[in-house]
Design a protein around this motif. Structure first.
Motif, PDB file in Angstrom:
ATOM      1  N   SER A 111       0.830  -1.205   0.000  1.00  0.00           N
ATOM      2  CA  SER A 111       0.000   0.000   0.000  1.00  0.00           C
ATOM      3  C   SER A 111       0.866   1.257   0.000  1.00  0.00           C
ATOM      4  N   LEU A 112       1.919   1.270   0.798  1.00  0.00           N
ATOM      5  CA  LEU A 112       2.827   2.419   0.839  1.00  0.00           C
ATOM      6  C   LEU A 112       3.505   2.622  -0.509  1.00  0.00           C
ATOM      7  N   MET A 113       3.953   1.566  -1.137  1.00  0.00           N
ATOM      8  CA  MET A 113       4.602   1.692  -2.447  1.00  0.00           C
ATOM      9  C   MET A 113       3.610   2.191  -3.499  1.00  0.00           C
ATOM     10  N   GLY A 114       2.354   1.778  -3.382  1.00  0.00           N
ATOM     11  CA  GLY A 114       1.341   2.298  -4.298  1.00  0.00           C
ATOM     12  C   GLY A 114       1.154   3.796  -4.150  1.00  0.00           C
TER      13      GLY A 114
ATOM     14  N   GLY B 294       2.213   6.414  -6.939  1.00  0.00           N
ATOM     15  CA  GLY B 294       0.981   6.895  -7.556  1.00  0.00           C
ATOM     16  C   GLY B 294       0.660   8.335  -7.250  1.00  0.00           C
ATOM     17  N   ILE B 295       0.200   8.596  -6.040  1.00  0.00           N
ATOM     18  CA  ILE B 295      -0.363   9.903  -5.740  1.00  0.00           C
ATOM     19  C   ILE B 295       0.681  10.934  -5.328  1.00  0.00           C
ATOM     20  N   LEU B 296       1.762  10.522  -4.711  1.00  0.00           N
ATOM     21  CA  LEU B 296       2.759  11.502  -4.269  1.00  0.00           C
ATOM     22  C   LEU B 296       3.406  12.272  -5.416  1.00  0.00           C
ATOM     23  N   PRO B 297       3.833  11.623  -6.505  1.00  0.00           N
ATOM     24  CA  PRO B 297       4.351  12.422  -7.628  1.00  0.00           C
ATOM     25  C   PRO B 297       3.300  13.363  -8.210  1.00  0.00           C
ATOM     26  N   LEU B 298       2.055  12.903  -8.283  1.00  0.00           N
ATOM     27  CA  LEU B 298       0.981  13.759  -8.773  1.00  0.00           C
ATOM     28  C   LEU B 298       0.813  14.987  -7.895  1.00  0.00           C
ATOM     29  N   LEU B 299       0.836  14.795  -6.583  1.00  0.00           N
ATOM     30  CA  LEU B 299       0.701  15.926  -5.669  1.00  0.00           C
ATOM     31  C   LEU B 299       1.867  16.895  -5.794  1.00  0.00           C
ATOM     32  N   LEU B 300       3.069  16.375  -5.949  1.00  0.00           N
ATOM     33  CA  LEU B 300       4.227  17.255  -6.115  1.00  0.00           C
ATOM     34  C   LEU B 300       4.132  18.080  -7.392  1.00  0.00           C
TER      35      LEU B 300
ATOM     36  N   ASN C  64      -8.698  16.732  -5.443  1.00  0.00           N
ATOM     37  CA  ASN C  64      -9.100  16.538  -4.052  1.00  0.00           C
ATOM     38  C   ASN C  64      -8.013  16.817  -3.012  1.00  0.00           C
ATOM     39  N   PRO C  65      -6.878  16.157  -3.006  1.00  0.00           N
ATOM     40  CA  PRO C  65      -5.970  16.409  -1.883  1.00  0.00           C
ATOM     41  C   PRO C  65      -5.344  17.797  -1.897  1.00  0.00           C
TER      42      PRO C  65
END
Length: 119
Positions: free
Chosen positions: A21-24, A28-34, A80-81
């Motif tokens: 889950s952490l690797m996902g 997934g979402i962390l690069p998008l947020l950055l 969203n985030p």
């Protein structure tokens, strides 16, 4: 002995599932947020932070635009985030209401009481 083996395997399995889950999230979402954060700051810098702050504060002056237009624009522009960062343009006293309403806009099911809920 089989019980101890089963407990040990499932205990390690819990951590394996957590690691997956952490690797996902990391891939997934962390690069998008950055990227969204960088783009938001780039657009804000390009337009001018004073202009953006002035426009958002103008919209925040009126309750009807503060609680209808601003959360929707934040969700459309930032997803969203990242929409939580939109409150940085408002005075501290108005941020809580905007963030609460942004949560209702992103998750409308949470803002509607259940039919079974008793008051």
């Amino acid at each position: 002995m089989e019980v101890i083996t089963w407990i040990a395997e499932n205990f390690i399995g819990l951590f394996n599932a957590s690691a997956e889950s952490l690797m996902g999230l990391i891939t997934g979402i962390l690069p998008l947020l950055l990227v969204l954060l960088t783009a938001m700051y780039a657009v804000t810098t390009w337009i001018g932070e004073e202009r953006v702050t002035r426009a958002v504060r103008w919209a925040g002056k009126y309750a009807i635009t503060r609680y209808t237009v601003m959360p929707i624009i934040a969700v459309i522009m930032l997803t969203n985030p990242m929409a939580y960062t939109f409150g940085r343009f408002l005075p501290r006293t108005l941020q809580a209401g905007l963030l609460r309403l942004r949560g209702v806009v992103c998750a409308p099911g949470h803002g509607v009481p259940s039919a079974r809920q008793r008051w």
